[in-house]
Design a protein around this motif. Sequence first.
Motif, PDB file in Angstrom:
ATOM      1  N   ARG A   2      40.480 -38.910  -5.402  1.00 58.47           N
ATOM      2  CA  ARG A   2      41.008 -38.565  -6.723  1.00 58.47           C
ATOM      3  C   ARG A   2      42.508 -38.247  -6.617  1.00 58.47           C
ATOM      4  O   ARG A   2      42.908 -37.441  -5.783  1.00 58.47           O
ATOM      5  CB  ARG A   2      40.270 -37.350  -7.290  1.00 58.47           C
ATOM      6  CG  ARG A   2      38.774 -37.570  -7.510  1.00 58.47           C
ATOM      7  CD  ARG A   2      38.120 -36.326  -8.088  1.00 58.47           C
ATOM      8  NE  ARG A   2      38.242 -35.160  -7.228  1.00 58.47           N
ATOM      9  CZ  ARG A   2      37.381 -34.817  -6.271  1.00 58.47           C
ATOM     10  NH1 ARG A   2      36.316 -35.575  -6.030  1.00 58.47           N
ATOM     11  NH2 ARG A   2      37.562 -33.728  -5.541  1.00 58.47           N
ATOM     12  N   GLN A   3      43.304 -38.889  -7.453  1.00 57.88           N
ATOM     13  CA  GLN A   3      44.735 -38.581  -7.478  1.00 57.88           C
ATOM     14  C   GLN A   3      44.965 -37.392  -8.390  1.00 57.88           C
ATOM     15  O   GLN A   3      44.527 -37.388  -9.536  1.00 57.88           O
ATOM     16  CB  GLN A   3      45.547 -39.779  -7.957  1.00 57.88           C
ATOM     17  CG  GLN A   3      47.045 -39.487  -8.070  1.00 57.88           C
ATOM     18  CD  GLN A   3      47.910 -40.690  -7.822  1.00 57.88           C
ATOM     19  OE1 GLN A   3      47.800 -41.330  -6.780  1.00 57.88           O
ATOM     20  NE2 GLN A   3      48.777 -41.010  -8.764  1.00 57.88           N
ATOM     21  N   ASN A 162      33.649 -40.075 -17.474  1.00 57.18           N
ATOM     22  CA  ASN A 162      34.399 -41.017 -16.650  1.00 57.18           C
ATOM     23  C   ASN A 162      35.795 -41.205 -17.239  1.00 57.18           C
ATOM     24  O   ASN A 162      35.959 -41.502 -18.420  1.00 57.18           O
ATOM     25  CB  ASN A 162      33.688 -42.381 -16.603  1.00 57.18           C
ATOM     26  CG  ASN A 162      32.551 -42.398 -15.603  1.00 57.18           C
ATOM     27  OD1 ASN A 162      32.655 -41.807 -14.526  1.00 57.18           O
ATOM     28  ND2 ASN A 162      31.470 -43.072 -15.940  1.00 57.18           N
ATOM     29  N   GLY A 163      36.808 -41.021 -16.412  1.00 54.39           N
ATOM     30  CA  GLY A 163      38.186 -41.197 -16.865  1.00 54.39           C
ATOM     31  C   GLY A 163      38.748 -40.018 -17.635  1.00 54.39           C
ATOM     32  O   GLY A 163      39.896 -40.068 -18.080  1.00 54.39           O
ATOM     33  N   ARG A 193      31.720 -29.174 -10.723  1.00 52.25           N
ATOM     34  CA  ARG A 193      31.413 -30.509 -10.198  1.00 52.25           C
ATOM     35  C   ARG A 193      29.926 -30.640  -9.887  1.00 52.25           C
ATOM     36  O   ARG A 193      29.318 -31.691 -10.142  1.00 52.25           O
ATOM     37  CB  ARG A 193      32.265 -30.796  -8.957  1.00 52.25           C
ATOM     38  CG  ARG A 193      32.437 -32.302  -8.711  1.00 52.25           C
ATOM     39  CD  ARG A 193      33.356 -32.590  -7.526  1.00 52.25           C
ATOM     40  NE  ARG A 193      34.706 -32.087  -7.669  1.00 52.25           N
ATOM     41  CZ  ARG A 193      35.657 -32.671  -8.391  1.00 52.25           C
ATOM     42  NH1 ARG A 193      35.397 -33.770  -9.063  1.00 52.25           N
ATOM     43  NH2 ARG A 193      36.867 -32.142  -8.442  1.00 52.25           N
ATOM     44  N   ALA A 202      27.966 -39.908  -9.328  1.00 52.57           N
ATOM     45  CA  ALA A 202      29.114 -40.816  -9.395  1.00 52.57           C
ATOM     46  C   ALA A 202      30.169 -40.294 -10.367  1.00 52.57           C
ATOM     47  O   ALA A 202      31.369 -40.342 -10.079  1.00 52.57           O
ATOM     48  CB  ALA A 202      28.652 -42.209  -9.813  1.00 52.57           C
ATOM     49  N   VAL A 203      29.738 -39.796 -11.506  1.00 47.19           N
ATOM     50  CA  VAL A 203      30.687 -39.244 -12.478  1.00 47.19           C
ATOM     51  C   VAL A 203      31.370 -38.007 -11.895  1.00 47.19           C
ATOM     52  O   VAL A 203      32.585 -37.832 -12.004  1.00 47.19           O
ATOM     53  CB  VAL A 203      29.976 -38.906 -13.801  1.00 47.19           C
ATOM     54  CG1 VAL A 203      30.924 -38.163 -14.751  1.00 47.19           C
ATOM     55  CG2 VAL A 203      29.458 -40.170 -14.471  1.00 47.19           C
ATOM     56  N   GLU A 205      31.961 -37.233  -8.843  1.00 50.27           N
ATOM     57  CA  GLU A 205      32.864 -37.533  -7.735  1.00 50.27           C
ATOM     58  C   GLU A 205      34.236 -37.963  -8.229  1.00 50.27           C
ATOM     59  O   GLU A 205      35.251 -37.644  -7.610  1.00 50.27           O
ATOM     60  CB  GLU A 205      32.272 -38.635  -6.858  1.00 50.27           C
ATOM     61  CG  GLU A 205      33.158 -39.074  -5.703  1.00 50.27           C
ATOM     62  CD  GLU A 205      33.557 -37.942  -4.768  1.00 50.27           C
ATOM     63  OE1 GLU A 205      34.671 -38.011  -4.203  1.00 50.27           O
ATOM     64  OE2 GLU A 205      32.778 -36.987  -4.601  1.00 50.27           O
ATOM     65  N   GLN A 206      34.294 -38.664  -9.370  1.00 50.49           N
ATOM     66  CA  GLN A 206      35.582 -39.204  -9.811  1.00 50.49           C
ATOM     67  C   GLN A 206      36.311 -38.324 -10.829  1.00 50.49           C
ATOM     68  O   GLN A 206      37.508 -38.491 -11.038  1.00 50.49           O
ATOM     69  CB  GLN A 206      35.396 -40.612 -10.389  1.00 50.49           C
ATOM     70  CG  GLN A 206      34.536 -40.687 -11.643  1.00 50.49           C
ATOM     71  CD  GLN A 206      35.229 -40.265 -12.912  1.00 50.49           C
ATOM     72  OE1 GLN A 206      36.367 -40.625 -13.151  1.00 50.49           O
ATOM     73  NE2 GLN A 206      34.554 -39.473 -13.733  1.00 50.49           N
ATOM     74  N   VAL A 207      35.608 -37.367 -11.449  1.00 49.92           N
ATOM     75  CA  VAL A 207      36.244 -36.623 -12.529  1.00 49.92           C
ATOM     76  C   VAL A 207      37.319 -35.675 -11.980  1.00 49.92           C
ATOM     77  O   VAL A 207      37.123 -34.989 -10.979  1.00 49.92           O
ATOM     78  CB  VAL A 207      35.203 -35.849 -13.370  1.00 49.92           C
ATOM     79  CG1 VAL A 207      34.606 -34.666 -12.616  1.00 49.92           C
ATOM     80  CG2 VAL A 207      35.811 -35.378 -14.692  1.00 49.92           C
ATOM     81  N   ILE A 208      38.478 -35.693 -12.636  1.00 45.29           N
ATOM     82  CA  ILE A 208      39.581 -34.811 -12.267  1.00 45.29           C
ATOM     83  C   ILE A 208      39.310 -33.425 -12.855  1.00 45.29           C
ATOM     84  O   ILE A 208      39.061 -33.291 -14.051  1.00 45.29           O
ATOM     85  CB  ILE A 208      40.920 -35.353 -12.807  1.00 45.29           C
ATOM     86  CG1 ILE A 208      41.249 -36.721 -12.203  1.00 45.29           C
ATOM     87  CG2 ILE A 208      42.058 -34.358 -12.567  1.00 45.29           C
ATOM     88  CD1 ILE A 208      41.552 -36.695 -10.731  1.00 45.29           C
ATOM     89  N   ASP A 230      42.029 -30.572  -8.485  1.00 45.82           N
ATOM     90  CA  ASP A 230      42.717 -31.867  -8.559  1.00 45.82           C
ATOM     91  C   ASP A 230      43.975 -31.796  -9.419  1.00 45.82           C
ATOM     92  O   ASP A 230      44.185 -32.613 -10.314  1.00 45.82           O
ATOM     93  CB  ASP A 230      41.778 -32.927  -9.147  1.00 45.82           C
ATOM     94  CG  ASP A 230      40.433 -32.987  -8.425  1.00 45.82           C
ATOM     95  OD1 ASP A 230      40.436 -32.951  -7.178  1.00 45.82           O
ATOM     96  OD2 ASP A 230      39.404 -33.063  -9.108  1.00 45.82           O
TER      97      ASP A 230
END
Length: 256
Positions: A2-3, A162-163, A193, A202-203, A205-208, A230
């Motif tokens: 994650r950025q 997501n996003g 989280r 999956a959601v 893991e990617q959520v900022i 993050d």
Amino acid sequence: MRQPVVMGNWKLNGSKSMVTDLINGLNAELEGVTGVDVAIAPPALYIDLAERLIKEGGNKLILGAQNTDINNSGAFTGDMSPEMLKDFGATHIIIGHSERREYHNESDEFIAKKFAFLKENGLKPVFCIGESEAQNEAGETEAVCARQIDAVINACGIDALNGAIIAYEPIWAIGTGKAATADDAQRIHASIRAHIAAKSAAVAEQVIIQYGGSVKPENAESYFAKPDIDGALVGGASLDAKSFAAIAKAAAAAKS
């Protein structure tokens, strides 16, 4: 990986000269900085000016906004729509801030409607959650955060996250000079989280998940060193180009 995203919430602060000086200062301070997304949310009156200054500076900054309506047009005096924000290049829109919840009586359900409408319009919600001091002292922090997140999940589905960006801001730390310790913030971020992961790993893991609440250059590094933090939603320190850029640089360095 994650950025991190570091976003400045300018709240009700600004003038033409202040916005010009601050964005020009940020454009200079962020020259060559990579590995972090840096966004600003000026007052609505200055979004046009901010868009122009960001383009002139080489698009180092992401333009955001502090609020949105749940309609794109119509008889809604004083409001601004996602469609209008998009017209000025704004992409990251803050919703659910504790000040909106308190001063404008925005409920979890109303904020979920804003979340859904932003997603429908292709914009990125920066979804604020967090507990009061009384709730914190009563040990209710995780339950409050879960309730606020579930309002969105129940209305929109888990994939709507997501996003999106979640900003955990303990209300007692906003603008007070108080701040959660990095360890305490990490514990809450991990619980947020995990709550999402119970519905979709999956959601989750990617959520900022940003931290907000008296973030400064002096404490930023300790937060960003934690695995579930993050970036940051920054208030007062975002009004100074050097301070805000230092926070962004700390995020980039910690996550590199």
